[in-house]
Scaffold this active site. Structure first.
Site, PDB file in Angstrom:
ATOM      1  N   ASP A 157       0.814  -1.223   0.000  1.00  0.00           N
ATOM      2  CA  ASP A 157       0.000   0.000   0.000  1.00  0.00           C
ATOM      3  C   ASP A 157       0.846   1.272   0.000  1.00  0.00           C
ATOM      4  O   ASP A 157       0.432   2.310   0.539  1.00  0.00           O
ATOM      5  CB  ASP A 157      -0.969   0.030   1.204  1.00  0.00           C
ATOM      6  CG  ASP A 157      -1.931  -1.138   1.185  1.00  0.00           C
ATOM      7  OD1 ASP A 157      -2.315  -1.570   0.089  1.00  0.00           O
ATOM      8  OD2 ASP A 157      -2.303  -1.610   2.270  1.00  0.00           O
TER       9      ASP A 157
ATOM     10  N   GLN B  81       2.034  -5.995  -3.234  1.00  0.00           N
ATOM     11  CA  GLN B  81       2.454  -6.111  -1.825  1.00  0.00           C
ATOM     12  C   GLN B  81       3.742  -5.307  -1.610  1.00  0.00           C
ATOM     13  O   GLN B  81       3.969  -4.360  -2.329  1.00  0.00           O
ATOM     14  CB  GLN B  81       2.637  -7.578  -1.407  1.00  0.00           C
ATOM     15  CG  GLN B  81       1.337  -8.366  -1.273  1.00  0.00           C
ATOM     16  CD  GLN B  81       0.736  -8.796  -2.595  1.00  0.00           C
ATOM     17  OE1 GLN B  81       1.378  -9.465  -3.388  1.00  0.00           O
ATOM     18  NE2 GLN B  81      -0.499  -8.439  -2.841  1.00  0.00           N
TER      19      GLN B  81
ATOM     20  N   GLY C 269      -4.526  -4.167  -3.820  1.00  0.00           N
ATOM     21  CA  GLY C 269      -5.526  -3.152  -4.128  1.00  0.00           C
ATOM     22  C   GLY C 269      -4.754  -1.910  -4.522  1.00  0.00           C
ATOM     23  O   GLY C 269      -4.057  -1.333  -3.697  1.00  0.00           O
ATOM     24  N   HIS C 270      -4.801  -1.570  -5.790  1.00  0.00           N
ATOM     25  CA  HIS C 270      -4.016  -0.434  -6.287  1.00  0.00           C
ATOM     26  C   HIS C 270      -4.983   0.667  -6.716  1.00  0.00           C
ATOM     27  O   HIS C 270      -5.802   0.473  -7.609  1.00  0.00           O
ATOM     28  CB  HIS C 270      -3.124  -0.883  -7.462  1.00  0.00           C
ATOM     29  CG  HIS C 270      -2.114  -1.938  -7.064  1.00  0.00           C
ATOM     30  ND1 HIS C 270      -1.335  -2.597  -7.956  1.00  0.00           N
ATOM     31  CD2 HIS C 270      -1.767  -2.411  -5.839  1.00  0.00           C
ATOM     32  CE1 HIS C 270      -0.545  -3.457  -7.313  1.00  0.00           C
ATOM     33  NE2 HIS C 270      -0.798  -3.354  -6.028  1.00  0.00           N
ATOM     34  N   THR C 271      -4.883   1.815  -6.046  1.00  0.00           N
ATOM     35  CA  THR C 271      -5.839   2.895  -6.291  1.00  0.00           C
ATOM     36  C   THR C 271      -5.234   3.952  -7.210  1.00  0.00           C
ATOM     37  O   THR C 271      -4.154   4.480  -6.933  1.00  0.00           O
ATOM     38  CB  THR C 271      -6.215   3.570  -4.948  1.00  0.00           C
ATOM     39  OG1 THR C 271      -6.566   2.547  -4.035  1.00  0.00           O
ATOM     40  CG2 THR C 271      -7.362   4.543  -5.110  1.00  0.00           C
TER      41      THR C 271
ATOM     42  N   LYS D 158       2.063   2.179  -5.043  1.00  0.00           N
ATOM     43  CA  LYS D 158       2.629   1.630  -6.285  1.00  0.00           C
ATOM     44  C   LYS D 158       1.699   1.883  -7.473  1.00  0.00           C
ATOM     45  O   LYS D 158       2.151   2.216  -8.562  1.00  0.00           O
ATOM     46  CB  LYS D 158       2.841   0.107  -6.144  1.00  0.00           C
ATOM     47  CG  LYS D 158       3.770  -0.285  -5.021  1.00  0.00           C
ATOM     48  CD  LYS D 158       3.823  -1.785  -4.835  1.00  0.00           C
ATOM     49  CE  LYS D 158       2.541  -2.402  -4.316  1.00  0.00           C
ATOM     50  NZ  LYS D 158       2.157  -2.025  -2.952  1.00  0.00           N
TER      51      LYS D 158
END
Ligand code: GDP
Ligand code: IMO
Ligand code: MG
Length: 432
Positions: A13, A226, A40-42, A16
């Site tokens: 988190d 990760q 989970g890539h925002t 990335k």
């Protein structure tokens, strides 16, 4: 030759997704090489938020080819959901812009059930997994019981392998976890329907395609999921994920030789966070920790869980630089620190009365590590609108210099907000 690897240098988190999205405007190819839908890539573009779990963070760029390679555990139904959501937003117009390696592992619904059942049977040893089936899916890969993407397109093989994969698991479900045995007929049916939808994304030889792109002078970006400290071999084992998360994992997963890599970009937050259990020497269980969580909106994009927050840990960052061969650092979320009077940075650990400056080799040492903190002045200014490096307040530069001097690695990118435009370049990366 222009292949770069982006990795998380902390516990995940780090931001990335944002960085890969920004760099991908110049990329021909973005490759996801490990992990699964635990990621989970925002991405935030013109105020619109997109959360990606499996699809690489280059997908918002219509001319960038995105690819998933062998080391990923692919949630078949999860990826279909993601594709549909992107299409509903008018994105991913061409199927051939997103390719999946024939050799990548399939993550099945029973992997998720097993993941959740196992965690619920643990007490204080809980890992705090995302419940996405990651551990069980990698176990099947390693024990050679897993299914791979190409199996989806061979109905007889699919059925046979599924039955074999479930033999042992059904005993676990019934005898240990008090659940019903898993039926294959309905699952095979659903998988074959999914296969029809996924067929346009099938790629038989991603390694060949990637190498051809690199040799042809195209820009290739490998996107890690990760973070280094969650690496299965080098992280805070057993409080880790089930895949190798460090830069070398990009090579194994894609089948590319090391001479093709030009740079390794390590992404880190201006402070530290962790989700799930495990040691976290600089964790703050006070109002400063609360401040970081609320200003930094530190809630997981996959599970919604509050993230544990703490000061930046330079012992851990140095370790990450060493393991990954990081050549450039990207510091994210610097804006979140505005408003704190004083900042602390961890430069060592006190373990059994002795100060060490290298990452300890055992979990026991790490769990008993007391951070040695250096104090630096904070700043009040809002950084989110700054678009020139020379507008950064003096204490910000002091903070940045302290970090890069200590870890002997340049901070080449500074992020001051979630948007693409909130990015400051000390040195252009990924240009040549
Ligand atoms: P990833 O898993 O490494 O891609 O990171 P996540 O997307 O899970 O978490 C990072 C969060 O921070 C996301 O909500 C981003 O939109 C947000 N973010 C990224 N960079 C910045 C930044 O510089 N400042 C702020 N305030 N938020 C950021
Ligand atoms: P991104 O790519 C942060 C953590 C979980 C748990 C441990 C094992 O968004 O940075 P798993 O479900 O992988 O078996 O859980 O790893 N974890 C993450 N933490 N960011 C992630 O991904 C993570 N993926 C897994 O919280 O502690
Ligand atoms: Mg994330």
């Amino acid at each position: 030759m222009s292949a770069s690897i982006v990795v998380g240098a902390q516990w995940g988190d780090e931001g990335k997704g944002k960085l890969v999205d920004v760099l991908a405007s110049k990329a021909d190819l973005v490759v996801r090489f490990q992990g699964g839908a635990n990621a989970g890539h925002t991405l935030v573009v013109n105020g619109v938020k997109t959360i990606l779990h499996l699809i690489p963070s280059g997908i918002l760029h219509p001319n960038t080819l995105c690819m998933i390679t062998s080391g990923v555990v692919l949630d078949v139904f999860g990826v279909l959901d993601e594709i549909e959501k992107l299409k509903a937003q008018g994105l991913m117009k061409k199927a051939e812009n997103f390719l999946i390696s024939d050799n990548c592992s399939l993550l099945m619904p029973y992997h998720k059930i097993l993941d959740v059942a196992r965690e619920s049977h643990l007490n204080k040893e809980k890992i705090g997994t995302t419940g996405k089936g990651i551990g069980p899916a990698y176990e099947d890969r390693t024990s050679r019981r897993g299914l791979i993407f190409s199996d989806l397109f061979q109905p007889a093989t699919l059925k046979e392998k599924l039955e074999r994969a479930l033999q042992e698991k059904n005993v676990l479900f019934e005898k240990i976890y008090g659940q019903k045995a898993f039926e294959t007929t309905e699952l095979v049916e659903k998988l074959l329907q999914a296969a029809e939808k996924l067929a346009p994304h099938r790629c038989q030889d991603t390694s060949h395609l990637i190498l051809k792109a690199i040799k042809g002078g195209k820009k290739v970006l490998f996107e890690g999921a990760q973070g280094t400290l969650l690496d299965i071999h080098h992280g805070t084992y057993p409080y880790v994920t089930s895949s190798p998360t460090i830069s070398s994992s990009a090579l194994t997963s894609t089948g590319i030789g090391p001479q093709n890599i030009k740079q390794v970009i390590g992404v880190f937050k201006a402070y530290a966070t962790r989700v799930g259990s495990g040691p976290f020497p600089t964790e703050l269980l006070d109002t400063t920790g609360e401040f970081l969580r609320s200003v930094g909106k530190e809630f997981g994009s996959t599970t919604g869980r509050p993230r544990r927050c703490g000061w930046l840990d330079l012992v851990a960052l140095k370790y990450a630089i060493r393991l990954n061969g990081i050549t450039s650092l990207a510091m994210m979320k610097l804006d979140v620190l505005s408003g704190l009077d004083r900042l602390q940075i961890c430069t060592g650990y006190k373990i059994n009365g002795t100060v060490v400056t290298e990452w300890p080799s055992t979990l026991n040492e790490l769990e008993g590590a007391e951070p040695v903190l250096t104090e630096l002045p904070g700043w009040k200014e809002d950084l989110t609108k700054i678009n020139q490096l020379n507008e950064l307040p003096r204490p910000v530069n002091q903070y940045l210099d302290f970090i890069s001097d200590f870890v002997k690695t340049p901070i080449d990118v500074i992020s001051v907000g979630p948007g693409r435009e909130q990015t400051l370049w000390v040195k252009p990366l990924f240009n040549t």
